[in-house]
Design an enzyme around this catalytic site. Structure first.
Site, PDB file in Angstrom:
ATOM      1  N   TYR A  50       0.468  -1.410  -0.317  1.00 58.53           N
ATOM      2  CA  TYR A  50      -0.184  -0.307   0.285  1.00 58.53           C
ATOM      3  C   TYR A  50       0.819   1.345   0.115  1.00 58.53           C
ATOM      4  O   TYR A  50       0.405   1.899  -0.390  1.00 58.53           O
ATOM      5  CB  TYR A  50      -1.178   0.423   0.901  1.00 58.53           C
ATOM      6  CG  TYR A  50      -2.601  -0.720   1.221  1.00 58.53           C
ATOM      7  CD1 TYR A  50      -2.657  -2.096   0.765  1.00 58.53           C
ATOM      8  CD2 TYR A  50      -3.696   0.042   0.959  1.00 58.53           C
ATOM      9  CE1 TYR A  50      -2.999  -2.732   0.212  1.00 58.53           C
ATOM     10  CE2 TYR A  50      -4.416  -0.774   1.336  1.00 58.53           C
ATOM     11  CZ  TYR A  50      -4.687  -2.177   1.041  1.00 58.53           C
ATOM     12  OH  TYR A  50      -5.887  -2.394   0.445  1.00 58.53           O
ATOM     13  N   LYS A  56       3.447 -15.509   2.638  1.00 60.13           N
ATOM     14  CA  LYS A  56       3.108 -16.434   1.011  1.00 60.13           C
ATOM     15  C   LYS A  56       4.860 -16.445   1.035  1.00 60.13           C
ATOM     16  O   LYS A  56       5.447 -16.028   0.737  1.00 60.13           O
ATOM     17  CB  LYS A  56       2.755 -15.663  -0.070  1.00 60.13           C
ATOM     18  CG  LYS A  56       3.026 -15.667  -1.252  1.00 60.13           C
ATOM     19  CD  LYS A  56       2.048 -17.149  -1.383  1.00 60.13           C
ATOM     20  CE  LYS A  56       2.035 -18.072  -3.142  1.00 60.13           C
ATOM     21  NZ  LYS A  56       1.201 -18.954  -2.708  1.00 60.13           N
ATOM     22  N   ASP A 109      -3.366 -18.939   0.778  1.00 56.38           N
ATOM     23  CA  ASP A 109      -3.815 -19.392  -0.590  1.00 56.38           C
ATOM     24  C   ASP A 109      -4.113 -20.045   0.551  1.00 56.38           C
ATOM     25  O   ASP A 109      -5.533 -20.439   0.666  1.00 56.38           O
ATOM     26  CB  ASP A 109      -3.513 -19.097  -1.901  1.00 56.38           C
ATOM     27  CG  ASP A 109      -1.866 -20.735  -1.316  1.00 56.38           C
ATOM     28  OD1 ASP A 109      -1.736 -20.379   0.007  1.00 56.38           O
ATOM     29  OD2 ASP A 109      -0.791 -20.888  -2.767  1.00 56.38           O
ATOM     30  N   ASP A 139      -7.108  -7.189   3.802  1.00 56.09           N
ATOM     31  CA  ASP A 139      -7.645  -6.305   3.131  1.00 56.09           C
ATOM     32  C   ASP A 139      -9.151  -7.127   2.333  1.00 56.09           C
ATOM     33  O   ASP A 139      -9.603  -7.003   2.576  1.00 56.09           O
ATOM     34  CB  ASP A 139      -7.452  -5.839   2.512  1.00 56.09           C
ATOM     35  CG  ASP A 139      -8.337  -4.276   1.602  1.00 56.09           C
ATOM     36  OD1 ASP A 139      -9.290  -4.112   2.133  1.00 56.09           O
ATOM     37  OD2 ASP A 139      -8.279  -4.362  -0.012  1.00 56.09           O
ATOM     38  N   ASP A 185     -12.124  -9.542   3.909  1.00 51.61           N
ATOM     39  CA  ASP A 185     -13.532  -9.326   3.046  1.00 51.61           C
ATOM     40  C   ASP A 185     -14.116 -10.662   2.825  1.00 51.61           C
ATOM     41  O   ASP A 185     -15.576 -10.879   3.430  1.00 51.61           O
ATOM     42  CB  ASP A 185     -13.602  -8.724   1.664  1.00 51.61           C
ATOM     43  CG  ASP A 185     -13.988  -7.147   1.602  1.00 51.61           C
ATOM     44  OD1 ASP A 185     -13.513  -6.058   1.989  1.00 51.61           O
ATOM     45  OD2 ASP A 185     -14.808  -6.110   0.432  1.00 51.61           O
TER      46      ASP A 185
HETATM   47  C1  IPM Z   1     -10.840  -1.351   4.063  1.00 50.33           C
HETATM   48  C2  IPM Z   1     -10.820  -0.613   3.080  1.00 50.33           C
HETATM   49  C3  IPM Z   1      -9.014   0.058   2.083  1.00 50.33           C
HETATM   50  C4  IPM Z   1      -8.224  -0.366   2.635  1.00 50.33           C
HETATM   51  C5  IPM Z   1      -9.907   0.980   0.596  1.00 50.33           C
HETATM   52  C6  IPM Z   1     -10.944   1.766   1.317  1.00 50.33           C
HETATM   53  C7  IPM Z   1      -8.141   2.483   0.284  1.00 50.33           C
HETATM   54  O1  IPM Z   1     -10.913  -1.573   1.648  1.00 50.33           O
HETATM   55  O2  IPM Z   1     -10.124  -0.470   4.731  1.00 50.33           O
HETATM   56  O3  IPM Z   1     -10.452  -2.661   4.392  1.00 50.33           O
HETATM   57  O4  IPM Z   1      -7.719  -0.657   1.069  1.00 50.33           O
HETATM   58  O5  IPM Z   1      -8.016  -0.298   3.200  1.00 50.33           O
HETATM   59 MN    MN Z   2     -11.469  -3.794   2.276  1.00 53.92          MN
END
Ligand code: IPM
Ligand code: MN
Length: 359
Positions: free
Chosen positions: A141, A187, A219, A243, A247
């Site tokens: 990042y 990884k 993975d 990240d 999700d």
């Molecule tokens: C999160 C989001 C952020 C990230 C974005 C919006 C920059 O996806 O907080 O998970 O990638 O950290």
């Molecule tokens: Mn995110």
């Protein structure tokens, strides 16, 4: 005690979910005898429109003078063509850096009544209670060099021992206070940064002999999260993997809208739901405010040392789900479920925070 809280609704559904989170914050302050001075600031796309910057100077000043920051979400397709340095997301990344929050706690707790609604079979998700500790200020990042021309683009993954060590310590101490199991995700079969990561985590492990450390490749971890999510307690990983995996874990909890987060380690905690700005449903009052409200719970615990308040909020959320209240993302046509809007969900949670035994 009086605290200043920076209140940054941001874009998309951010303002809608944060309005409910704010009510919970104010109610918690009243019940637990804290005075909050909640000051609103601009971030992301809304800040670009107003100040031509995703993290404008007044917001920087506000956050520097606050004890905690509550954020909604940033981002909208409208800004897709802007250079990376000017996009809404940049405002959030710069804010994390400004505050110095290197450890991002993302708990994934599956509330019993939602186990049936998950896309993963209920017997696998019922009882899931894990926490990601995502490194938040390093990795690809932020690494340089970083550039792009028409034919070629470069991003750089960088980690130093110090960066890995400090986030590993947060993860090990958290594991110590829980079920004493830590999974480190990397990884290391391919990446140099991951080899350093794994070695450093192993060194830190010696300071925490009562915690069992396991290493997984990312993975494989992605697969195990679906195959046996209950086997996880605390999971520590780098910025990008954290990240992505968080999700994925949103699926276990029934919806990404359920997940809260706390970014800690700097001079003021940053609290935000894991979900994004969801422009497709913005303005329709359908957003799930639970991730944002549970983030306020994390604020009470981490910034104000009030775990009782955090528990009270958690229990109210559990109660509301037991009673069948569902925003659209967690609704199914099973019997006795009430499809509600963002505001009604916030109302119901406030009611049970105030009166835990209300009918
Ligand atoms: C999160 C989001 C952020 C990230 C974005 C919006 C920059 O996806 O907080 O998970 O990638 O950290
Ligand atoms: Mn995110």
């Amino acid at each position: 005690m009086k605290y200043q809280i920076a209140f940054l609704p941001g874009d998309g559904v951010g303002p809608e979910v944060l309005a409910e989170a704010r009510r919970v914050l104010e109610l918690g302050g009243r019940l637990f005898d804290r005075t909050f001075d909640i000051v609103e600031g601009a971030i992301g796309g809304t800040a670009i429109d107003r100040y031509d910057s995703p993290l404008p100077p007044p917001t920087v000043e506000l956050c520097k003078n606050s004890q905690a920051v509550l954020l909604g979400a940033v981002g909208d397709k409208k800004y897709d063509s802007l250079p990376a340095a000017k996009k809404p997301e940049r405002g959030l990344l710069d804010l994390r850096t400004l505050l110095g929050n290197y450890a991002n706690l993302r708990p994934v707790f599956v509330f019993d009544p939602l186990a049936e609604g998950s896309n993963v079979r209920p017997e696998f998700v019922r009882g899931v209670d894990l926490v990601f500790v995502r490194e938040l200020l390093g990795g690809v990042y932020f690494g340089t060099p970083r550039h792009r021309d028409a034919n070629r683009a470069v991003d750089t993954e960088v980690y130093t021992v110090d960066e890995v060590r400090r986030v590993a310590r947060v993860a090990f101490s958290l594991a110590q206070s829980r079920r004493k199991k830590l999974t480190s995700v990397d990884k290391a079969n391919v990446l140099e940064t991951s080899i350093l990561w794994r070695q450093t985590v192993a060194e830190v492990a010696r300071e925490f002999p009562d915690v069992t450390l396991e290493n997984l490749y990312v993975d494989n971890c992605a697969m195990q999260l679906i195959l046996k999510p209950k086997s996880f307690d605390v999971v520590v990983t780098n910025n990008l993997f954290g990240d992505i995996l968080s999700d994925e874990a949103g699926v276990l909890a029934g919806s990404l809208g359920m997940l809260p987060s706390a970014a800690i380690g700097g001079f003021a905690g940053l609290y935000e739901p894991v979900h994004g700005s969801a422009p497709d449903i913005a303005g329709t009052s359908q957003a799930n405010p639970i991730g944002a409200i549970a983030s306020v719970g994390m604020m009470f615990e981490h910034s104000f040392r009030l775990p009782e308040a955090a528990r009270r909020i958690h229990n109210a959320i559990a109660k509301v789900l037991d009673k069948g209240y569902r925003t659209r993302d967690i609704y199914s046509d099973a019997a006795n479920l009430k499809l509600v809007k963002t505001r009604e969900m916030g109302d119901a949670i406030c009611r049970y925070i105030e009166t835990p035994n209300a009918p």
